[in-house]
Design an enzyme around this catalytic site. Structure first.
Site, PDB file in Angstrom:
ATOM      1  N   HIS A  59      -5.456  -4.168  -1.530  1.00 15.84           N
ATOM      2  CA  HIS A  59      -5.265  -3.322  -2.676  1.00 15.84           C
ATOM      3  C   HIS A  59      -5.475  -3.800  -4.068  1.00 15.84           C
ATOM      4  O   HIS A  59      -4.988  -3.141  -4.905  1.00 15.84           O
ATOM      5  CB  HIS A  59      -3.843  -2.147  -2.324  1.00 15.84           C
ATOM      6  N   LYS A  97     -11.545  -0.619  -0.136  1.00 15.66           N
ATOM      7  CA  LYS A  97     -10.794   0.113  -1.252  1.00 15.66           C
ATOM      8  C   LYS A  97     -11.613   0.050  -2.586  1.00 15.66           C
ATOM      9  O   LYS A  97     -12.474   0.598  -2.799  1.00 15.66           O
ATOM     10  CB  LYS A  97      -9.589  -0.863  -1.319  1.00 15.66           C
ATOM     11  N   SER A 157       0.886  -1.171  -0.128  1.00 17.69           N
ATOM     12  CA  SER A 157      -0.104  -0.065  -0.128  1.00 17.69           C
ATOM     13  C   SER A 157       0.838   1.181  -0.009  1.00 17.69           C
ATOM     14  O   SER A 157       0.144   2.213  -0.338  1.00 17.69           O
ATOM     15  CB  SER A 157      -0.926   0.033   1.275  1.00 17.69           C
TER      16      SER A 157
END
Length: 410
Positions: A227, A258, A199
């Site tokens: 992610h 996300k 990240s």
């Protein structure tokens, strides 16, 4: 005869003195953080998530979030949330093992398991709690965890909570991982855990090679795909799909906040592992269930992601454009990376000055400092989304060039 005054307990002042002592100690630590350039404060953000937001009263193009596909404000997700709220109410007010297991939860878990090509899934309140729950439940003092040096804080804390022996693997170093796996053959349980897409650096773990090593040394694999889900792979199934190892990861965790635009966390694994977590994972057992509106939102997000694959294509088009142009401007950027783009400033004061220079030019990209990143690697982290149009990107690139020169990064 004892008088009323004589029966009273003597008055002490220890508690106020202790409180004062603690307050002074905490203030000294806060002052030290300020002196090091590591003090944090909450920014005020107004309005919905999107390519533009208001930050501390300044309208800015938004490059600091993780709504990679632009789903957080999608009309279908908002409608799903409203309908679920009208049916189920605003909160469940119970843990799932008591009276909080409404019908939407197993629906989403079955959907996630199918999406990730796993036997079963389990929802957690956050991705952070998912990692805490898995690690603290599955390994203990007789076991060994091989953890990448740049793993997310939730993995680090889960390892600590588990009391397992932790072997830190230099970032993405396959040779070092193999040496450690060879050395620790005698442990009761062995587990290698990595982020799929890191990240803060935006690089991807070499999952195919990690899985091959783990299978060779009979070691369990655990991957946090927070992610990567919705972003990586031909159909957005994540890093395992992109690496060609879908179905070969033993345990996958991730965040639903996300690219899916919702909230909560998940674990996908074998039915045995999921059943064990239901019985042993304290962050699952002792937490109220997610609001039904949140669960309905993620169910709809998965459907939208399949119906609108052009969002992922637009994200990658925007990412490639930004990376190529940033390199042309003079930033040290790999033109072939992911939607997370670090611009390393090297020290906290410089990173935050860079951040402020950008905000004054109408671009919000948060400065990232220790302990989120190692000391000396403080940075601006840009996150590109499918919602940005070409005009947004060009305005941002101009601001980045001007701000980069102002802080002498380019």
């Amino acid at each position: 005869m004892i008088s009323a005054n004589e029966t009273k307990m003597p008055v002490t002042h220890n508690a106020p003195l202790l409180r004062d002592t603690m307050a002074r100690s905490l203030q000294r630590e806060l002052d030290s953080l300020k002196a090091e350039g590591l003090h944090r404060r909450l920014r005020q953000v107004d309005g919905p998530q999107g390519p533009r937001i208001s930050v501390d009263g300044t309208e800015a193009i938004h490059f600091a979030g993780s709504d990679y596909l632009g789903l957080a404000c999608h009309p279908r997700l908002k409608q799903a949330a409203c309908q679920a709220t009208m049916r189920y109410g605003c909160g469940v007010a119970s843990a799932r093992l008591i009276s909080g297991n409404h019908d939407l939860y197993p629906q989403l878990e079955e959907r996630l398991a199918c999406f990730k090509q796993a036997e079963a899934a389990l929802l957690f309140s956050t991705g952070y709690q998912a990692n805490l729950g898995v690690l603290s439940a599955l390994v203990g003092s007789q076991d060994v965890v091989f953890s990448d040096a740049l793993n997310h804080a939730s993995i680090v804390d889960g390892c600590r909570l588990s009391r397992a022996q932790v072997r830190i693997v230099p970032h993405n170093d396959l040779a070092a991982l193999e040496r450690l796996l060879e050395r620790e053959r005698s442990a009761r349980r062995r587990l290698v855990v990595v982020d799929s897409l890191y990240s803060m650096d935006g690089d991807v773990a070499p999952l195919a090679q990690i899985v091959e090593l783990a299978e060779r040394y009979d070691c369990v694999t655990m991957v946090d795909d927070s992610h990567g889900t919705g972003v990586l792979g031909k159909t957005g199934r994540g890093a395992a799909e992109a690496a060609g190892v879908l179905g070969r990861i033993d345990i996958e965790t991730g965040s639903l906040a996300k690219a899916l635009g919702g909230f909560g966390g998940y674990v996908v694994a074998s039915r045995t592992v999921i059943e064990y977590l239901i019985n042993r994972a304290r962050p699952f057992i002792f937490t109220c269930a997610l609001p039904s509106a949140v669960v309905a939102t993620v169910l709809e997000a998965l459907a939208v992601m399949e119906d609108e694959p052009e969002r992922r294509q637009r994200l990658w088009d925007n990412t490639r454009y930004m990376r190529i142009r940033l390199r042309e401007i003079g930033f040290d950027v790999n033109p072939n990376g992911t939607q997370i783009i670090p611009l390393v400033a090297g020290e906290p004061e410089r990173a935050m000055r860079f951040c402020q220079e950008l905000l004054s030019r109408g671009v919000f990209a948060q400065g990232i400092r220790y302990p989120s990143v190692p000391r000396g690697t403080e940075r601006i982290r840009l996150t590109v989304t499918a919602s940005h149009n070409r005009a947004d990107l060009d305005i941002a690139l101009t601001a980045l060039a001007e701000a980069g020169r102002a802080v002498q990064l380019i």
